[in-house]
Scaffold this motif. Structure first.
Motif, PDB file in Angstrom:
ATOM      1  N   LEU A   1      16.223  96.479  -3.256  1.00  0.00           N
ATOM      2  CA  LEU A   1      16.809  96.944  -1.984  1.00  0.00           C
ATOM      3  C   LEU A   1      16.261  96.602  -0.664  1.00  0.00           C
ATOM      4  CD1 LEU A   1      19.302  98.930  -1.309  1.00  0.00           C
ATOM      5  CD2 LEU A   1      17.640 100.746  -1.382  1.00  0.00           C
ATOM      6  N   LEU A   2      14.862  96.496  -0.514  1.00  0.00           N
ATOM      7  CA  LEU A   2      14.244  96.069   0.726  1.00  0.00           C
ATOM      8  C   LEU A   2      14.473  94.642   0.701  1.00  0.00           C
ATOM      9  CD1 LEU A   2      12.330  96.670   2.856  1.00  0.00           C
ATOM     10  CD2 LEU A   2      10.490  96.234   1.520  1.00  0.00           C
ATOM     11  N   ILE A   3      14.352  93.941  -0.146  1.00  0.00           N
ATOM     12  CA  ILE A   3      14.583  92.440  -0.072  1.00  0.00           C
ATOM     13  C   ILE A   3      16.070  92.082   0.505  1.00  0.00           C
ATOM     14  CG2 ILE A   3      14.814  90.219  -1.121  1.00  0.00           C
ATOM     15  CD1 ILE A   3      12.257  91.234  -2.800  1.00  0.00           C
ATOM     16  N   ARG A   4      17.013  93.031  -0.168  1.00  0.00           N
ATOM     17  CA  ARG A   4      18.532  92.612   0.306  1.00  0.00           C
ATOM     18  C   ARG A   4      18.687  92.952   1.451  1.00  0.00           C
ATOM     19  NH1 ARG A   4      23.499  95.017  -3.369  1.00  0.00           N
ATOM     20  NH2 ARG A   4      25.164  94.294  -1.626  1.00  0.00           N
ATOM     21  N   ASN A   5      18.112  94.164   1.850  1.00  0.00           N
ATOM     22  CA  ASN A   5      18.279  94.546   3.243  1.00  0.00           C
ATOM     23  C   ASN A   5      17.653  93.758   4.381  1.00  0.00           C
ATOM     24  OD1 ASN A   5      19.681  97.486   3.839  1.00  0.00           O
ATOM     25  ND2 ASN A   5      18.719  97.437   1.654  1.00  0.00           N
ATOM     26  N   ILE A   6      16.504  93.274   4.091  1.00  0.00           N
ATOM     27  CA  ILE A   6      15.934  92.239   4.825  1.00  0.00           C
ATOM     28  C   ILE A   6      16.784  90.937   5.254  1.00  0.00           C
ATOM     29  CG2 ILE A   6      13.881  90.508   5.266  1.00  0.00           C
ATOM     30  CD1 ILE A   6      11.997  92.733   3.944  1.00  0.00           C
ATOM     31  N   TRP A   7      17.322  90.418   4.098  1.00  0.00           N
ATOM     32  CA  TRP A   7      18.473  89.313   4.208  1.00  0.00           C
ATOM     33  C   TRP A   7      19.642  89.859   5.076  1.00  0.00           C
ATOM     34  CZ3 TRP A   7      19.143  84.385   3.640  1.00  0.00           C
ATOM     35  CH2 TRP A   7      20.534  84.010   3.488  1.00  0.00           C
TER      36      TRP A   7
ATOM     37  N   LEU B   1      19.760  92.117   7.294  1.00  0.00           N
ATOM     38  CA  LEU B   1      19.259  92.040   8.822  1.00  0.00           C
ATOM     39  C   LEU B   1      18.953  90.694   9.217  1.00  0.00           C
ATOM     40  CD1 LEU B   1      17.976  94.089  10.934  1.00  0.00           C
ATOM     41  CD2 LEU B   1      15.807  93.370   9.994  1.00  0.00           C
ATOM     42  N   ALA B   2      18.681  89.761   8.512  1.00  0.00           N
ATOM     43  CA  ALA B   2      18.377  88.177   9.130  1.00  0.00           C
ATOM     44  C   ALA B   2      19.737  87.643   9.437  1.00  0.00           C
ATOM     45  CB  ALA B   2      17.465  87.627   8.248  1.00  0.00           C
ATOM     46  N   VAL B   3      20.598  87.963   8.527  1.00  0.00           N
ATOM     47  CA  VAL B   3      21.892  87.370   8.856  1.00  0.00           C
ATOM     48  C   VAL B   3      23.025  88.156   9.506  1.00  0.00           C
ATOM     49  CG1 VAL B   3      21.496  85.684   7.091  1.00  0.00           C
ATOM     50  CG2 VAL B   3      22.726  87.924   6.490  1.00  0.00           C
ATOM     51  N   ASN B   4      22.581  89.449   9.721  1.00  0.00           N
ATOM     52  CA  ASN B   4      23.341  90.513  10.698  1.00  0.00           C
ATOM     53  C   ASN B   4      24.751  90.745   9.938  1.00  0.00           C
ATOM     54  OD1 ASN B   4      23.995  92.204  12.554  1.00  0.00           O
ATOM     55  ND2 ASN B   4      24.555  90.625  14.270  1.00  0.00           N
ATOM     56  N   THR B   5      24.654  91.117   8.610  1.00  0.00           N
ATOM     57  CA  THR B   5      25.618  91.485   7.914  1.00  0.00           C
ATOM     58  C   THR B   5      25.311  92.752   7.266  1.00  0.00           C
ATOM     59  OG1 THR B   5      24.947  90.467   5.686  1.00  0.00           O
ATOM     60  CG2 THR B   5      26.373  89.150   7.274  1.00  0.00           C
ATOM     61  N   THR B   6      26.375  93.698   6.970  1.00  0.00           N
ATOM     62  CA  THR B   6      26.364  94.957   6.311  1.00  0.00           C
ATOM     63  C   THR B   6      26.750  94.668   4.869  1.00  0.00           C
ATOM     64  OG1 THR B   6      28.511  95.619   6.846  1.00  0.00           O
ATOM     65  CG2 THR B   6      26.710  96.106   8.329  1.00  0.00           C
TER      66      THR B   6
ATOM     67  N   LYS C   1      17.864  87.338  17.475  1.00  0.00           N
ATOM     68  CA  LYS C   1      18.850  88.364  17.853  1.00  0.00           C
ATOM     69  C   LYS C   1      19.513  89.307  17.010  1.00  0.00           C
ATOM     70  CE  LYS C   1      20.466  85.561  21.908  1.00  0.00           C
ATOM     71  NZ  LYS C   1      21.747  84.999  22.593  1.00  0.00           N
ATOM     72  N   ASN C   2      19.815  88.887  15.563  1.00  0.00           N
ATOM     73  CA  ASN C   2      19.975  89.707  14.503  1.00  0.00           C
ATOM     74  C   ASN C   2      19.198  90.843  14.255  1.00  0.00           C
ATOM     75  OD1 ASN C   2      22.352  87.815  14.393  1.00  0.00           O
ATOM     76  ND2 ASN C   2      21.546  86.924  12.565  1.00  0.00           N
ATOM     77  N   ILE C   3      17.995  90.369  14.286  1.00  0.00           N
ATOM     78  CA  ILE C   3      17.108  91.459  13.885  1.00  0.00           C
ATOM     79  C   ILE C   3      16.776  92.514  15.152  1.00  0.00           C
ATOM     80  CG2 ILE C   3      14.570  91.945  13.516  1.00  0.00           C
ATOM     81  CD1 ILE C   3      14.255  89.192  12.061  1.00  0.00           C
ATOM     82  N   LYS C   4      16.949  92.127  16.507  1.00  0.00           N
ATOM     83  CA  LYS C   4      16.839  92.914  17.579  1.00  0.00           C
ATOM     84  C   LYS C   4      17.640  93.787  17.632  1.00  0.00           C
ATOM     85  CE  LYS C   4      16.175  91.406  21.655  1.00  0.00           C
ATOM     86  NZ  LYS C   4      16.178  90.577  22.872  1.00  0.00           N
ATOM     87  N   GLN C   5      18.894  93.291  17.088  1.00  0.00           N
ATOM     88  CA  GLN C   5      20.243  94.100  17.392  1.00  0.00           C
ATOM     89  C   GLN C   5      20.071  95.284  15.964  1.00  0.00           C
ATOM     90  OE1 GLN C   5      24.540  93.535  15.445  1.00  0.00           O
ATOM     91  NE2 GLN C   5      24.475  92.548  17.627  1.00  0.00           N
TER      92      GLN C   5
END
Length: 458
Positions: free
Chosen positions: A194-200, A202-207, A254-258
């Motif tokens: 779950l953490l790896i998936r959410n990091i991905w 976060l990096a591409v700015n998708t939910t 910018k994706n991570i900042k947002q």
């Protein structure tokens, strides 16, 4: 009591079980007890886990401000590379900002909704996502620390397995060690994924929901290629399906900042970090890969409304005095009910049409030697094929019932599908809201025109 109400207490109980009894166990197992520094390290991580999980559970997932002090509707989106709100939520009776979805559990539109998490009893959204990420990070860190302590003791036991049993741990210690190892390993694996998936994400700015929408769009593109780039909508309307890029991927940094609400790297790992303000979720920067007139999610023929029939073949559509005996309130309620029924009228789902068409083509090939007989029976056969397709696929074969590669529907993420499929576009907003937007745009244009121009230097 509903089982869902036990989810949060169960998670707290799991944290307590893996956090504190395991420390007592590790103090009684060879080759050595935990050192002072190891105990401090372990308990600090535990405190961080409790803080971040508590914030994930109890921080409000976000409520959009409805009105300003002057009573006018709050504007969402202001252009300049940011997508404006173009949808209207019927249940909230308010404009739906970009990336917002109506949660069936929270009963309101949630900003940048990822999913409604049953293990937190709360939505993972624009405001709670940073706390959720920190909770996953500290939990995986803590469980990996516990796994390393357990591995050292298990390796020692295995190396000395030939010694007499009275020299080793008691049955209570062995049972406790086995249970802790199994529970920690299973939980550690699940949360690591779950953490790896959410990091991905976060990096591409998708939910999670937007990932579902991206996969749905790719499916429509494959379907459209089968029909020459077009798919059929209600009443035979042909809709052109074109590839559309996801608009909110604006670069990793910018994706991570947002997503984390700040560009301060230390704040990303601070369990006491604040919650991003809801005002920053009213509009989102876009990458401008697509024209400003495009919307996300992309157009989908399964979302289009049916038009009223041109003829009055159905008595209920004709002008009648059916409401003559009703009071004013009852008349308004009946009108609202008919209006809602009109909103939810749907087209025949794509899968049913496609299967019926394939069946007709197959039958045409088998009966091409008897074409006249085929023509006479085509209407009856088509009706049979459609009924069989509906029986096999049910009434949930269109976008409502479409599942991604993991077998998930939008309702599995907590989205209220009745609202999400039939939310109204900008042209279908209440007239009062459209007039208010027009007045606001006119006032803004007048203010810009009356502003003094800067002096010219020669």
């Amino acid at each position: 009591m509903e089982l869902s109400r036990l989810a949060v207490p169960s998670v707290y109980g799991l944290i307590l079980f893996l956090g504190y009894p395991s420390q007592w166990l590790l103090l009684h197992l060879e080759p050595w007890p935990l050192s002072k520094n190891q105990l401090i390290h372990t308990n600090l991580v535990l405190v961080c886990i409790f803080i971040t999980y508590t914030k994930t559970v109890f921080v409000d997932p976000g409520t959009f401000p409805r009105k300003k002090d002057d009573g006018e509707e709050l504007s969402v989106g202001n252009g300049c590379g940011k997508e404006k709100a173009r949808k209207w939520c019927r249940k909230c009776n308010a404009a739906k900002p970009p990336r917002a979805h109506h949660c069936k559990e929270c009963k309101r539109c949630i900003p940048k909704m990822d999913h409604h998490c049953p293990w937190t009893g709360n939505c993972v959204s624009y405001t709670t996502f940073p706390h959720f990420m920190r909770f996953l990070f500290f939990t995986v860190w803590g469980m990996s620390l516990l796994a390393s302590f357990l591995w050292t003791r298990l390796a020692h036991l295995w190396a000395n397995r030939d010694l007499p049993s009275y020299l080793g741990p008691s049955k209570l210690h062995l049972t406790h060690l086995f249970v802790v190892t199994v529970v920690n390993s299973i939980t550690f694996f699940a949360l690591s994924v779950l953490l790896i998936r959410n990091i991905w994400c976060l990096a591409v700015n998708t939910t999670t929901i937007e990932g579902w929408e991206i996969e749905r769009h790719r499916t429509l593109l494959r379907r459209a290629r089968h029909f020459g780039g077009y798919l059929e909508g209600p009443d035979g309307i042909q809709m052109r399906i074109k590839k559309q890029e996801f608009p909110y991927d604006i670069g990793i940094w910018k994706n991570i900042k947002q997503g984390m609400g700040t560009g301060n790297i230390l704040a990303w790992f601070n369990p006491l970090s604040g919650t991003p303000p809801i005002e920053s979720a009213l509009s989102f920067e876009t990458n401008d890969f697509e024209d400003a007139s495009t919307t996300w999610p992309p157009p989908d023929p399964d979302r289009l409304h049916r038009r009223f029939p041109k003829s009055m073949a159905r008595a209920q559509e004709a002008f009648t005095y059916r409401d003559a005996g009703l009071t004013r309130d009852e008349t308004l309620a009946a009108f609202k009910q008919r209006q809602d029924a009109d909103v939810t009228r749907r087209r025949t789902p794509f899968v049913e049409r496609l299967e019926a068409q394939v069946a007709r083509e197959r039958r045409s090939e088998e009966e091409k030697d008897d074409y006249d007989h085929y023509e006479d029976s085509e209407g009856e056969a088509d009706e049979l094929d459609d009924s069989e397709a509906k029986k096999e696929n049910g009434s949930q074969s269109g976008e409502e019932g479409w599942r991604n590669a993991e077998g998930e529907r939008l309702k599995d993420f907590g989205v209220d599908e009745d609202v999400e499929f039939y939310d109204e576009q900008e042209d279908d907003m209440p007239l009062s809201q459209l007039l208010a937007r027009k007045r606001a745009a006119s006032a803004s244009a007048s203010a810009s025109a009356s502003a003094p121009s800067p002096p010219t230097s020669y």
